[in-house]
Design a protein around this motif. Sequence first.
Motif, PDB file in Angstrom:
ATOM      1  N   ALA A 176       4.066  10.809   0.980  1.00 56.41           N
ATOM      2  CA  ALA A 176       3.340   9.835   0.883  1.00 56.41           C
ATOM      3  C   ALA A 176       3.410   8.879   1.999  1.00 56.41           C
ATOM      4  O   ALA A 176       2.444   7.916   2.124  1.00 56.41           O
ATOM      5  CB  ALA A 176       4.060   9.209  -0.443  1.00 56.41           C
TER       6      ALA A 176
ATOM      7  N   ASN B 282      -1.124   9.976   4.453  1.00 52.48           N
ATOM      8  CA  ASN B 282      -2.121   9.036   3.806  1.00 52.48           C
ATOM      9  C   ASN B 282      -2.899   8.066   4.878  1.00 52.48           C
ATOM     10  O   ASN B 282      -2.612   8.054   5.945  1.00 52.48           O
ATOM     11  CB  ASN B 282      -1.618   8.117   2.544  1.00 52.48           C
TER      12      ASN B 282
ATOM     13  N   GLU C  90       0.776  -1.291   0.160  1.00 51.70           N
ATOM     14  CA  GLU C  90      -0.076   0.095  -0.082  1.00 51.70           C
ATOM     15  C   GLU C  90       0.853   1.400   0.025  1.00 51.70           C
ATOM     16  O   GLU C  90       0.804   2.197  -0.870  1.00 51.70           O
ATOM     17  CB  GLU C  90      -0.749   0.039   1.066  1.00 51.70           C
TER      18      GLU C  90
ATOM     19  N   ARG D  84       2.683   6.896  -6.729  1.00 53.12           N
ATOM     20  CA  ARG D  84       1.847   8.320  -7.352  1.00 53.12           C
ATOM     21  C   ARG D  84       2.467   9.564  -7.037  1.00 53.12           C
ATOM     22  O   ARG D  84       1.697  10.580  -7.051  1.00 53.12           O
ATOM     23  CB  ARG D  84       0.383   8.104  -6.665  1.00 53.12           C
ATOM     24  N   SER D  85       3.630   9.430  -6.187  1.00 49.68           N
ATOM     25  CA  SER D  85       3.999  10.750  -5.611  1.00 49.68           C
ATOM     26  C   SER D  85       5.446  11.136  -6.018  1.00 49.68           C
ATOM     27  O   SER D  85       6.288  10.377  -6.321  1.00 49.68           O
ATOM     28  CB  SER D  85       4.033  10.354  -3.832  1.00 49.68           C
TER      29      SER D  85
ATOM     30  N   ARG E  93       2.608   1.697  -3.259  1.00 51.15           N
ATOM     31  CA  ARG E  93       1.643   2.272  -4.197  1.00 51.15           C
ATOM     32  C   ARG E  93       1.378   3.971  -4.039  1.00 51.15           C
ATOM     33  O   ARG E  93       1.548   4.592  -5.075  1.00 51.15           O
ATOM     34  CB  ARG E  93       0.044   1.752  -4.121  1.00 51.15           C
ATOM     35  N   GLU E  94       1.445   4.385  -2.925  1.00 51.89           N
ATOM     36  CA  GLU E  94       1.417   5.759  -2.577  1.00 51.89           C
ATOM     37  C   GLU E  94       2.650   6.487  -3.099  1.00 51.89           C
ATOM     38  O   GLU E  94       2.511   7.548  -3.744  1.00 51.89           O
ATOM     39  CB  GLU E  94       1.274   6.102  -1.082  1.00 51.89           C
TER      40      GLU E  94
ATOM     41  N   THR F  34       0.281   4.683   7.166  1.00 53.72           N
ATOM     42  CA  THR F  34       1.632   5.703   7.140  1.00 53.72           C
ATOM     43  C   THR F  34       2.588   4.608   7.770  1.00 53.72           C
ATOM     44  O   THR F  34       2.449   3.563   8.215  1.00 53.72           O
ATOM     45  CB  THR F  34       1.522   6.764   8.243  1.00 53.72           C
TER      46      THR F  34
END
Length: 515
Positions: free
Chosen positions: A344, A348, A330, A337-338, A333-334, A351
Amino acid sequence: RARAEPVDPSLCEREPIHIPGAIQPHAVLIAADVDTLSVVACSGNARDALDRDPLGLDLAALLGTDLADRIRETLQGDAVDPGRTVRRRIALPSASGLPIEVVAHRNGERIIVELEPAPAHPEDFRSASQLDTELAIGRLRGAGTLEDAAAVAARETRALTGFDCILVYRFDADWNGAAIAEDKDPAWTRSLLGLHFPASDIPAQARALYTRSKSRFVIDRDYVPVPLVATPATANAPVDLTFAQARSLSPIHLEYQRNLGVNGSMSISILVEGRLWGLMIGHHRRPHYVAPETRAAATVLADAFAMRVYELESRRLWQEQQAHLALESELVRELARSDDFVSALTENRHTLLDLFDAHGAATVSNDTVRSLGQTPPADAVLAIATWLRATLPPERASYATAEFAAVHPPSAPYAACASGLLAVFVDSERRHLLLWFRPEVPSTVTWGGDPRKPVLAGAGPVAVLPRRSFERWVEERRGVSEPFAPWQVGIAEALAQAVEGVVLRQQRKIAELTG
Ligand code: BLA
């Protein structure tokens, strides 16, 4: 007899317990050359038991050709595992026709044969029926936690063997141990449950022997050992009794049993993935005989317990790892996108703080700290980063400890939140770091005796004596957290690699914008 000052416990490790040169008196031992089957050594009581001096005789002449043939078939040839045994119940013509239990095994160039009288009235002894053992194993299978399984194992082993007390003794990473389960005669008020014992109580060579050989039984602690005698040609090569059931135990340990108020005893190795995980310990206040079948059944039960431990521990570990891997992906993935790894990982739904049961986490990016949960203040986190950069060798990307204040005294004021530290460098220049903090677990360890004084100097022929007091001795442990597991360090390193990708992307963007 004993002087009070402690002596070097490493003395204990030097006793060659595999070649004591003696056995316990309930058995007779014969050692024969593996090729010729001619007897090269025997216990001093063999002549009486067999009605003649076995030295130099052939095994066939002593035990009959049937049994000698079986021994030859099973134990001769190359590399026979000492676990391989020949077991027979025979009647020796010489020994008043009473049935004799014979166990033979191979150790290097020797065939070692042990004889003991079979129980004259088996019904007088608790003897394991196959059904009892099956039922006990079924109950172990039903135990859902390690604590339950240990309690079941202690109860079932006591029902099987009839000892006053059975303890499940578990080693920690440093070979100290603790009694994690106890089943005992309620009339025996002494309890060792929950007590810890220092590593020197079961020294290294004993642990090594117990990893190879599964069990030890002592009927009567105060026995007079029976020395081995050898033919002149073999007198210089002591017989290795590592796998001999009747091996005479270390006199130092027998003294320890005396101090504990234990007479008859047993210990069976609990091996998990080849490592000595613990011992199933039996204590009796008086001498205690356990029939051969029952000894074998108790060993099977300890093996079943070991397998259940393995199942339960691997299941727990697997579940924990799955949960962490899901969280890690997870976060990755963040990150994908960052352009900003700090946000990131800290802003979110999930963490850094969700990983590794940490109560605090932080990112260090150059000289900027972002903290989550309970952490030392920013300047202290920067000081930790500086220390890590200076201390870790270039090839080390990660660092984990459960006692950070002891390693880094400036962090001592923050021991409450930062006794445990896991840190990973993100980039090879070490500008960026991820850190996790674990709080101090204030704990008391109750030792069975003062662990700083495991031994006393002996004034007599024995140079060391075990401690005489098993009075509870409470140690308060400060500045220690739950330890980080190696697989957790692995996940932290993998996450740091994903972060490095973001950092590189960020640098390229900045280069494009400015270039
Ligand atoms: C062996 N020490 C052992 C064994 C146990 C313990 C279980 C295995 C032998 C057996 O079957 O009885 C210790 N017993 C314990 C502990 C508890 C218990 C911790 O009931 C707690 C519940 N021991 C010392 C010191 C020395 C020492 C100071 O305390 C050395 C100087 C030696 N212990 C020692 C040796 C052995 C031993 C040499 C090997 C015995 C053998 O197998 O010959």
